[in-house]
Every structure is written in C-alpha cells, then in structure tokens.
Scaffold this motif. Structure first.
Motif, PDB file in Angstrom:
ATOM      1  N   ARG A 173       0.789  -1.144   0.507  1.00 42.04           N
ATOM      2  CA  ARG A 173       0.230   0.588  -0.130  1.00 42.04           C
ATOM      3  C   ARG A 173       0.812   1.121  -0.059  1.00 42.04           C
ATOM      4  NH1 ARG A 173      -3.861   1.333   5.560  1.00 42.04           N
ATOM      5  NH2 ARG A 173      -1.962   1.180   5.773  1.00 42.04           N
ATOM      6  N   GLU A 174       1.977   1.516   0.946  1.00 38.37           N
ATOM      7  CA  GLU A 174       2.946   1.836   0.874  1.00 38.37           C
ATOM      8  C   GLU A 174       3.395   3.088  -0.043  1.00 38.37           C
ATOM      9  OE1 GLU A 174       6.519   4.132   3.627  1.00 38.37           O
ATOM     10  OE2 GLU A 174       5.543   2.153   4.066  1.00 38.37           O
ATOM     11  N   MET A 175       3.679   1.634  -1.285  1.00 31.12           N
ATOM     12  CA  MET A 175       5.111   1.468  -2.654  1.00 31.12           C
ATOM     13  C   MET A 175       3.602   2.300  -3.297  1.00 31.12           C
ATOM     14  SD  MET A 175       6.076  -1.798  -2.130  1.00 31.12           S
ATOM     15  CE  MET A 175       7.814  -1.561  -3.625  1.00 31.12           C
ATOM     16  N   LEU A 176       2.544   1.764  -3.637  1.00 33.58           N
ATOM     17  CA  LEU A 176       1.760   1.912  -4.237  1.00 33.58           C
ATOM     18  C   LEU A 176       1.097   3.600  -4.756  1.00 33.58           C
ATOM     19  CD1 LEU A 176      -0.581  -1.463  -5.067  1.00 33.58           C
ATOM     20  CD2 LEU A 176       1.986  -0.100  -6.489  1.00 33.58           C
ATOM     21  N   GLN A 177       1.161   3.493  -2.975  1.00 34.81           N
ATOM     22  CA  GLN A 177       0.439   5.572  -2.989  1.00 34.81           C
ATOM     23  C   GLN A 177       1.868   6.347  -3.664  1.00 34.81           C
ATOM     24  OE1 GLN A 177       0.315   5.002   1.273  1.00 34.81           O
ATOM     25  NE2 GLN A 177      -2.656   4.699   0.663  1.00 34.81           N
TER      26      GLN A 177
ATOM     27  N   LEU B 269       1.961  -3.230 -11.900  1.00 36.49           N
ATOM     28  CA  LEU B 269       0.779  -4.303 -11.702  1.00 36.49           C
ATOM     29  C   LEU B 269       0.082  -2.848 -11.585  1.00 36.49           C
ATOM     30  CD1 LEU B 269       1.885  -5.671  -7.692  1.00 36.49           C
ATOM     31  CD2 LEU B 269       1.084  -6.844  -9.927  1.00 36.49           C
ATOM     32  N   ALA B 270      -1.016  -3.080 -12.616  1.00 37.99           N
ATOM     33  CA  ALA B 270      -1.828  -2.078 -13.044  1.00 37.99           C
ATOM     34  C   ALA B 270      -3.307  -2.678 -13.056  1.00 37.99           C
ATOM     35  CB  ALA B 270      -2.198  -2.618 -14.156  1.00 37.99           C
ATOM     36  N   ARG B 271      -4.247  -1.788 -12.755  1.00 36.30           N
ATOM     37  CA  ARG B 271      -5.723  -2.246 -11.818  1.00 36.30           C
ATOM     38  C   ARG B 271      -6.262  -2.427 -12.819  1.00 36.30           C
ATOM     39  NH1 ARG B 271      -8.778   1.800  -8.511  1.00 36.30           N
ATOM     40  NH2 ARG B 271     -10.751   0.616  -7.398  1.00 36.30           N
ATOM     41  N   GLY B 272      -7.051  -3.244 -12.878  1.00 30.01           N
ATOM     42  CA  GLY B 272      -8.279  -4.333 -13.571  1.00 30.01           C
ATOM     43  C   GLY B 272      -9.611  -3.742 -13.428  1.00 30.01           C
ATOM     44  N   ASN B 273     -10.759  -4.196 -14.208  1.00 26.93           N
ATOM     45  CA  ASN B 273     -12.022  -3.334 -13.463  1.00 26.93           C
ATOM     46  C   ASN B 273     -12.272  -4.370 -12.503  1.00 26.93           C
ATOM     47  OD1 ASN B 273     -12.193  -6.051 -15.179  1.00 26.93           O
ATOM     48  ND2 ASN B 273     -14.077  -5.893 -15.046  1.00 26.93           N
TER      49      ASN B 273
ATOM     50  N   LEU C 262      -3.797   0.827  -7.332  1.00 29.59           N
ATOM     51  CA  LEU C 262      -3.230   0.461  -8.273  1.00 29.59           C
ATOM     52  C   LEU C 262      -2.958   1.644  -9.601  1.00 29.59           C
ATOM     53  CD1 LEU C 262      -5.044  -2.764  -8.247  1.00 29.59           C
ATOM     54  CD2 LEU C 262      -1.680  -2.491  -7.642  1.00 29.59           C
ATOM     55  N   PRO C 263      -2.415   1.819  -9.835  1.00 29.55           N
ATOM     56  CA  PRO C 263      -1.608   2.320 -10.984  1.00 29.55           C
ATOM     57  C   PRO C 263      -2.738   1.780 -12.477  1.00 29.55           C
ATOM     58  CG  PRO C 263       0.370   2.204 -10.717  1.00 29.55           C
ATOM     59  CD  PRO C 263      -0.304   1.591  -9.365  1.00 29.55           C
ATOM     60  N   LEU C 264      -3.372   3.324 -13.327  1.00 26.84           N
ATOM     61  CA  LEU C 264      -4.493   2.985 -14.166  1.00 26.84           C
ATOM     62  C   LEU C 264      -3.878   2.440 -14.947  1.00 26.84           C
ATOM     63  CD1 LEU C 264      -6.306   6.068 -13.785  1.00 26.84           C
ATOM     64  CD2 LEU C 264      -6.602   3.477 -12.972  1.00 26.84           C
ATOM     65  N   ALA C 265      -2.424   3.023 -16.135  1.00 24.31           N
ATOM     66  CA  ALA C 265      -2.065   2.468 -16.622  1.00 24.31           C
ATOM     67  C   ALA C 265      -0.148   2.361 -17.634  1.00 24.31           C
ATOM     68  CB  ALA C 265      -2.667   3.009 -18.197  1.00 24.31           C
ATOM     69  N   HIS C 266       0.216   1.778 -17.626  1.00 23.79           N
ATOM     70  CA  HIS C 266       1.501   1.564 -18.720  1.00 23.79           C
ATOM     71  C   HIS C 266       2.363   2.789 -19.304  1.00 23.79           C
ATOM     72  CE1 HIS C 266       1.481  -0.107 -14.926  1.00 23.79           C
ATOM     73  NE2 HIS C 266       2.045  -0.344 -14.207  1.00 23.79           N
ATOM     74  N   VAL C 267       3.437   3.425 -19.789  1.00 16.91           N
ATOM     75  CA  VAL C 267       4.023   3.444 -21.369  1.00 16.91           C
ATOM     76  C   VAL C 267       5.343   2.511 -20.941  1.00 16.91           C
ATOM     77  CG1 VAL C 267       4.960   5.374 -22.417  1.00 16.91           C
ATOM     78  CG2 VAL C 267       2.750   5.314 -21.396  1.00 16.91           C
ATOM     79  N   ILE C 268       6.475   1.845 -22.022  1.00 13.37           N
ATOM     80  CA  ILE C 268       6.795   1.413 -21.879  1.00 13.37           C
ATOM     81  C   ILE C 268       7.533   1.729 -23.143  1.00 13.37           C
ATOM     82  CG2 ILE C 268       8.087  -0.845 -22.473  1.00 13.37           C
ATOM     83  CD1 ILE C 268       5.265  -2.481 -21.945  1.00 13.37           C
ATOM     84  N   ASN C 269       9.217   2.975 -22.750  1.00 17.94           N
ATOM     85  CA  ASN C 269       9.733   3.075 -23.863  1.00 17.94           C
ATOM     86  C   ASN C 269       9.319   4.365 -25.054  1.00 17.94           C
ATOM     87  OD1 ASN C 269      11.905   1.294 -22.954  1.00 17.94           O
ATOM     88  ND2 ASN C 269      12.257   0.326 -24.445  1.00 17.94           N
ATOM     89  N   GLY C 270       8.361   4.625 -24.019  1.00 22.26           N
ATOM     90  CA  GLY C 270       6.900   6.297 -24.811  1.00 22.26           C
ATOM     91  C   GLY C 270       6.633   5.557 -25.548  1.00 22.26           C
ATOM     92  N   LYS C 271       6.550   4.108 -25.977  1.00 18.91           N
ATOM     93  CA  LYS C 271       5.771   4.103 -27.354  1.00 18.91           C
ATOM     94  C   LYS C 271       4.856   2.554 -27.205  1.00 18.91           C
ATOM     95  CE  LYS C 271       8.821   5.952 -30.188  1.00 18.91           C
ATOM     96  NZ  LYS C 271       8.212   7.122 -31.238  1.00 18.91           N
ATOM     97  N   VAL C 272       5.060   2.169 -25.940  1.00 26.79           N
ATOM     98  CA  VAL C 272       3.461   0.852 -26.151  1.00 26.79           C
ATOM     99  C   VAL C 272       2.527   1.158 -24.655  1.00 26.79           C
ATOM    100  CG1 VAL C 272       3.169  -1.576 -25.103  1.00 26.79           C
ATOM    101  CG2 VAL C 272       5.033  -0.493 -26.418  1.00 26.79           C
ATOM    102  N   PHE C 273       1.137   1.108 -25.211  1.00 26.08           N
ATOM    103  CA  PHE C 273       1.009   2.352 -24.134  1.00 26.08           C
ATOM    104  C   PHE C 273       0.184   0.921 -23.500  1.00 26.08           C
ATOM    105  CE2 PHE C 273      -3.649   3.636 -23.107  1.00 26.08           C
ATOM    106  CZ  PHE C 273      -3.704   4.386 -21.997  1.00 26.08           C
TER     107      PHE C 273
END
Length: 304
Positions: free
Chosen positions: A24-28, A106-110, A145-156
C-alpha cells in the motif's frame, strides 16, 4: 511461500498484513500513469488477466523465469475473482513487488474493485482464508494501483481500452485522481472497462460499462500521443491473444482453461525495445479440486 501455497497451506495473517501494508505504501507513491524504461537488449513480459488461477501463475514463472531486475513483469489487471486461488495470486504478486519493485509492475483492472469482488468471489475468499479486516484493506490497496503504463515511450499498456472522446493525452491520464472505487463513466472507467471493435467509430459496450472503440479511434490516440501500440487485456481470446486494428492493438489474456471451461494455448507476451513480440505458450495446469467461483456465495445467491 509459493511452495506452501502449492501445497494448499496458508500464510499467517501477520505476514500477510506486512505484505499488504508495505505494498500500500509503495503503490500510494506511484503516479496514475507509470513510465517503464526497458534498456536495449533487455526483455519485458506483460501478462493479462490471471483471475485467481494460482497454479497457472506458477507455470508462467516456471516457463519464463521468476520476476527479477533482469526479468521484469507487468501484470495488467484482474489478478483476482472467478478463480478460487485469488488470495494466493495477489499475495505472490505483492510479495514480488515488495521484494524487488523494478521486477514487478501492477495495473488495476475492472475486477480490482469492491463491487466486483463482492460478486465474483474474492471477498468471500479473503474472509475464508484471512479475515474481514483484509477485505477493506485489499479494497484500499486496489484503489492505489496505477491505471496504465507506457513502455519506452511507445507502448501504451492498459487493462481495458480507450475513450469516448478524442484528444485524451497522456497528461490527462497522469492527472486522474485514482484513489477511489471506479466511477461508472469518465476516463478512469473507460481505461478499466472498454473493448475494441472491428468497425470504425464508437459503439455501446457489450458489458454495459465503458464503450467499444474502432481502429480509427486507436490510430488517432496513438498519433496524438506519439505512441506505436496499445497493449491491453480484459477479454478472453481463443488463442490467448489477438492482434487487431491494423496491428496497432494487441489483447493478451493469461488465464488458460478460464474458469475450468475454456482451453487456451497462447497467453503472455515479451516486449522488447525494438517492438518485437514473443508470445509465450501456456497450457492449463492441474489444480486442487476447488471449483471456480467457490467463494462467490453472494453471486450464487442471486439465483437461489
């Protein structure tokens, strides 16, 4: 811990508390949109929905290696519900994140939400294997949890999909206040719930939440944000993955023999800096005779 889980043993609540409070502390401290840099020559593995299938999660690690700084993973939401080993899955993923933050994203899902957990089994499983306090604690952590990630500025990379309006920028996603239960409309809802469709334009969602979006919507979003690809999960695919929208969108699903009903073959992908993809083959693994949805008492009660 994983060996104990494989042998149907449970983690003492004291250690489960330590893991969940630390995560929880890390994700916040993370933003709603996390940037990931994969150095040239290194690989990165993205997994789709796992849905409480712990023994298939173990198989992924056996085939592809345990998470580490040199072998990082992103699990793209829907860690829990449906499968009846969700507690084992979520504690394993959280423990790897605590042990080595750069090895596990880790990303959040529905399904990381109170309403879904109440219906589809996670809440009942947590009460059975841990206690009532953990129900609220997991709900609080899921809101971090984060909602999204971007890998190397190219992959959403996002669990669900894109938006009901054009012009959404990555800065808009970074600005989302995600520390809440998912709303029924708006950017956060659509990130978690939307699905691609073969026809251009937008349409209503088959799920009743989010929307369906066409290849033209994907193309505009990528062009406006100088991206190359949308990588998402959220949908069962016969082969475990599907490439759509003229190669600009890939869905990856990582729960073979989903709910003990559907047989799959392919289910994970390794993303390199050069945008090459290796789809990791998975076959279903045997598990103890605990049926999917075994803890979904509230759900089953709807039909009684």
């Amino acid at each position: 811990m994983m060996d104990d889980f494989k042998n149907e043993k449970r983690l003492h609540r004291r250690y489960a508390f330590q893991i969940v409070l630390q995560i929880r502390e890390m994700l916040q401290a993370l933003p709603s949109l996390v940037d990931i840099d994969v150095p040239e020559g290194k690989h990165f593995t993205v997994c789709g929905d796992v849905h409480g299938q712990f023994y298939d999660l173990v198989n992924i690690f056996q085939l592809n290696g345990l998470p580490s700084e040199d072998n990082p993973y992103l699990f793209n939401g829907d860690f829990v519900d449906r499968g009846s080993f969700s507690v084992e899955v979520i504690l394993t993923l959280f423990a790897f994140k605590c042990m080595c933050p750069s090895a596990m994203y880790l990303a959040r899902g529905n399904h990381e939400s109170k309403s879904m957990n109440k219906i589809y089994g996670f809440e009942g499983e947590v009460r059975a294997k841990l206690n009532d306090k953990f129900v609220e604690l997991f709900a609080e952590v899921f809101c971090c949890l984060p909602l999204a990630h971007v890998i190397n500025g190219k992959v959403f990379v996002v669990h669900g999909g894109l938006f009901s309006v054009d012009g959404v920028k990555l800065s808009d996603i970074r600005a989302i206040d995600r520390f809440c239960e998912p709303p029924e409309e708006g950017l956060m809802c659509e990130l978690l719930w939307s699905d691609p469709q073969p026809l251009p334009g937008r349409g209503p969602s088959k799920r009743g939440v989010g929307l369906s979006f066409g290849g033209d919507v994907t193309k505009r979003f990528l062009e406006e944000n100088k991206l190359d690809l949308v990588l998402r999960s959220h949908e069962v695919k016969d082969e475990g993955y599907e490439v759509e929208h003229d190669g600009k969108l890939i869905t990856v699903f990582s729960a073979p023999n989903y709910c003990d009903q559907v047989m799959f073959q392919l289910r994970g992908c390794s993303v390199t800096r050069t945008m090459d993809f290796l789809f990791l083959q998975l076959v279903t693994m045997p598990h103890p005779q605990v049926k999917p949805m075994a803890y979904a008492n509230n759900f089953m009660g709807l039909f009684s």
